[in-house]
Design a protein around this motif. Structure first.
Motif, mmCIF file in Angstrom:
data_model
loop_
_atom_site.group_PDB
_atom_site.id
_atom_site.type_symbol
_atom_site.label_atom_id
_atom_site.label_comp_id
_atom_site.label_asym_id
_atom_site.label_seq_id
_atom_site.Cartn_x
_atom_site.Cartn_y
_atom_site.Cartn_z
ATOM 1 N N GLY A 82 0.903 -1.356 0.076
ATOM 2 C CA GLY A 82 -0.136 -0.065 -0.042
ATOM 3 C C GLY A 82 1.061 1.406 0.010
ATOM 4 O O GLY A 82 2.146 1.273 -0.349
ATOM 5 N N TRP A 83 0.460 2.120 0.296
ATOM 6 C CA TRP A 83 0.822 3.618 0.288
ATOM 7 C C TRP A 83 2.333 3.753 1.431
ATOM 8 O O TRP A 83 3.416 4.375 1.023
ATOM 9 N N ALA A 84 2.296 2.857 2.352
ATOM 10 C CA ALA A 84 3.507 2.689 3.250
ATOM 11 C C ALA A 84 4.780 2.051 2.592
ATOM 12 O O ALA A 84 5.850 2.540 2.948
ATOM 13 N N GLY A 85 4.488 1.449 1.337
ATOM 14 C CA GLY A 85 5.477 0.801 0.875
ATOM 15 C C GLY A 85 6.530 1.732 0.177
ATOM 16 O O GLY A 85 7.801 1.757 0.116
ATOM 17 N N TYR A 86 5.733 3.124 -0.310
ATOM 18 C CA TYR A 86 6.867 3.996 -0.997
ATOM 19 C C TYR A 86 7.866 4.728 0.065
ATOM 20 O O TYR A 86 9.135 4.611 -0.284
ATOM 21 N N PRO A 87 7.439 5.059 1.270
ATOM 22 C CA PRO A 87 8.671 5.675 2.183
ATOM 23 C C PRO A 87 9.373 4.377 2.872
ATOM 24 O O PRO A 87 10.610 4.574 3.041
ATOM 25 N N ALA A 88 8.763 3.325 2.833
ATOM 26 C CA ALA A 88 9.679 2.113 3.572
ATOM 27 C C ALA A 88 10.422 1.688 2.554
ATOM 28 O O ALA A 88 11.581 1.307 3.048
ATOM 29 N N GLY A 89 10.276 1.746 1.172
ATOM 30 C CA GLY A 89 11.476 1.331 0.210
ATOM 31 C C GLY A 89 12.402 2.377 0.216
ATOM 32 O O GLY A 89 13.616 1.926 0.390
ATOM 33 N N VAL A 90 12.166 3.820 0.711
ATOM 34 C CA VAL A 90 13.160 4.798 0.877
ATOM 35 C C VAL A 90 14.164 4.363 2.041
ATOM 36 O O VAL A 90 15.493 4.336 2.029
ATOM 37 N N VAL A 91 13.482 4.014 3.140
ATOM 38 C CA VAL A 91 14.048 3.557 4.279
ATOM 39 C C VAL A 91 14.861 2.295 4.155
ATOM 40 O O VAL A 91 16.175 2.141 4.798
ATOM 41 N N HIS A 92 14.392 1.433 3.436
ATOM 42 C CA HIS A 92 15.047 -0.061 2.904
ATOM 43 C C HIS A 92 16.291 0.443 2.417
ATOM 44 O O HIS A 92 17.454 -0.335 2.607
ATOM 45 N N GLY A 93 16.727 1.409 1.614
ATOM 46 C CA GLY A 93 17.415 1.717 0.802
ATOM 47 C C GLY A 93 18.811 2.150 1.578
ATOM 48 O O GLY A 93 19.811 2.118 1.281
ATOM 49 N N LEU A 94 18.157 2.577 2.780
ATOM 50 C CA LEU A 94 19.515 3.130 3.790
ATOM 51 C C LEU A 94 19.184 2.456 5.058
ATOM 52 O O LEU A 94 19.628 3.041 6.068
ATOM 53 N N ARG A 95 18.950 1.297 4.864
ATOM 54 C CA ARG A 95 18.716 0.545 6.122
ATOM 55 C C ARG A 95 19.978 0.334 7.109
ATOM 56 O O ARG A 95 19.513 0.332 8.202
ATOM 57 N N ASP A 96 21.086 0.231 6.477
ATOM 58 C CA ASP A 96 22.189 0.164 7.286
ATOM 59 C C ASP A 96 22.498 1.306 7.978
ATOM 60 O O ASP A 96 23.053 0.907 9.040
ATOM 61 N N ARG A 97 22.164 2.393 7.684
ATOM 62 C CA ARG A 97 22.195 3.492 8.633
ATOM 63 C C ARG A 97 21.039 3.894 9.552
ATOM 64 O O ARG A 97 20.820 5.001 10.295
ATOM 65 N N LEU A 98 19.853 2.947 9.287
ATOM 66 C CA LEU A 98 18.670 3.175 10.289
ATOM 67 C C LEU A 98 18.396 2.146 11.308
ATOM 68 O O LEU A 98 17.233 1.998 11.516
ATOM 69 N N ALA A 99 19.497 1.505 11.734
ATOM 70 C CA ALA A 99 19.231 0.355 12.579
ATOM 71 C C ALA A 99 18.563 0.701 13.729
ATOM 72 O O ALA A 99 17.603 -0.023 14.086
#
Ligand code: GLA
Length: 389
Positions: free
Chosen positions: A98-115
């Motif tokens: 759903g809509w949450a996938g769009y921002p979640a995908g951006v977070v996923h792209g930088l997940r190493d820095r967002l542990a």
């Protein structure tokens, strides 16, 4: 409308308050990213071609704050009020959907820095499903926030790529880079001329008000979705046409005389002809605007673009065609459908003192045909993504 600054401040305040209420802590900042309308250059982006978008005054705002429990929380003021929450290390393509996938995908792209985790609250006034890049406004607002908080070395071009990968790889929508580039790279008072192969950009001045003109957007209220169907089909057809012609991309075909090898395949010929002529139209429009000729001269080129999308690319609809026809019959200089197609919006170039009459004529036509009442608004080329607070 009040000044951008006041609008931005009010929007930032609203997002900050809502974030604080939702998460019991103040956000670290608020970022905004606009939707876009493309002046010309449709479906050229995934063919290594040229595009010429402007940013809308409408934006998505993201209030963002880091956490310490390793979780990602996403809330939207437009949703039913629920918070989507999961561990950052549980993120995977399609999860969440759903809509949450769009921002979640951006977070996923930088997940190493967002542990440690992150909370996001979004608010938007970009029309959704109208071909005006509400998804890019969403991904780009979050991408710019993450840049400022955890990835300051990334360039704007890197952020375009981060946002595009969220749509392509995480959500599964096979877009090009038009929307994300517009949202992150546009500047106020300009159209962005982008060569999607070389990633070269030029800010082309577009002061319509000074010429007594208006860029009117008509949202037909009919919706499109990229994740299924027609958009992906067009992409594949363009790739097949390029392969058949023995070129890396349709960008490499200079003019329609280079399409002879497709003459026995009507569908591929039409698709390729749209791309080749559309790239030429972008260069023609940029030429007119660069030379500061009367911008009215771009009108017929926009209309040719519509005819090509309708007849060769075959992605228009009866509502979009009726809108273009009604606008032209009532005195517009040019009109065309915008975005991915199969619904969405039309952009109309019209003299300011005729804009009301043209909007009225379109509404009348829609009422006569039994279509839902369209929404219209004027577009002033606006700034790209920015931090608000
Ligand atoms: C959608 C896609 C863009 C672009 C346009 C058509 O908006 O997201 O990448 O292909 O359609 O120009």
């Amino acid at each position: 409308m009040t000044s951008d600054l006041t609008d931005d401040q009010a929007a930032a305040h609203r997002a900050r308050e809502a974030f604080t209420q939702r998460y019991d802590a103040a956000p670290e900042g608020v970022w905004a990213a606009p939707g876009r309308v493309n002046v010309i250059g449709e479906h050229t982006d995934y063919n290594d071609g040229y595009v010429l978008p402007v940013a809308l005054p409408h934006t998505t705002r993201a209030a963002v704050g880091r956490r310490t429990d390793g979780r990602l929380a996403l809330a939207s003021l437009q949703g039913a009020g629920e918070v989507v929450e999961l561990a950052v290390d549980e993120l995977a393509p399609g999860r969440p959907g759903g809509w949450a996938g769009y921002p979640a995908g951006v977070v996923h792209g930088l997940r190493d820095r967002l542990a440690g985790g992150i909370s996001v609250l979004v608010d938007t006034d970009v029309p959704v499903g109208a071909g005006l890049s509400s998804s890019a406004a969403l991904t780009c607002s979050v991408a710019l926030a993450l840049h400022d908080l955890v990835a300051p070395e990334l360039s704007r071009t890197d952020l375009v790529d981060l946002a595009r990968r969220s749509e392509n790889d995480f959500v599964g929508a096979p877009t090009g880079i038009l929307d994300q580039s517009a949202s992150l790279l546009c500047t106020a008072g300009h159209a962005l001329f982008l060569d999607t192969r070389e990633l070269r950009t030029e800010q082309v001045p577009l002061d319509l008000t000074a010429s007594g003109l208006e860029l009117l957007v008509v949202d037909t209220g009919t919706s499109h979705t990229h994740a299924d169907g027609g958009y992906g089909d067009r992409r594949r057809e363009c790739e097949q046409a390029a392969a058949r012609l023995g070129v890396p991309a349709l960008r490499d075909v200079a003019d329609v005389s280079g399409l002879a090898a497709l003459e026995h395949d009507d569908v591929l010929l039409r698709r390729a002809r749209h791309i080749v002529t559309e790239n030429a139209r972008v260069l023609q429009v940029v030429g007119i605007l660069r030379d500061a000729d009367d911008p009215r001269a771009i009108g017929p080129v926009l209309t040719e673009g519509h005819v090509s999308l309708r007849d060769d690319f075959q992605i228009s609809t009866v509502e979009l065609d009726a809108c273009v026809d009604a606008a032209l019959e009532s005195g517009a200089h040019g009109a065309r459908m915008v975005g991915g197609g199969f619904g969405g919006s039309v952009v109309v170039l019209v003299d300011r003192d005729r804009a009301g009459a043209v909007a009225e004529a379109v509404r009348d036509r829609f009422a006569r045909e039994g279509y839902a009442e369209p929404r219209t608004f004027d577009v002033v080329p606006s700034p790209g993504a920015r931090r608000l607070a």
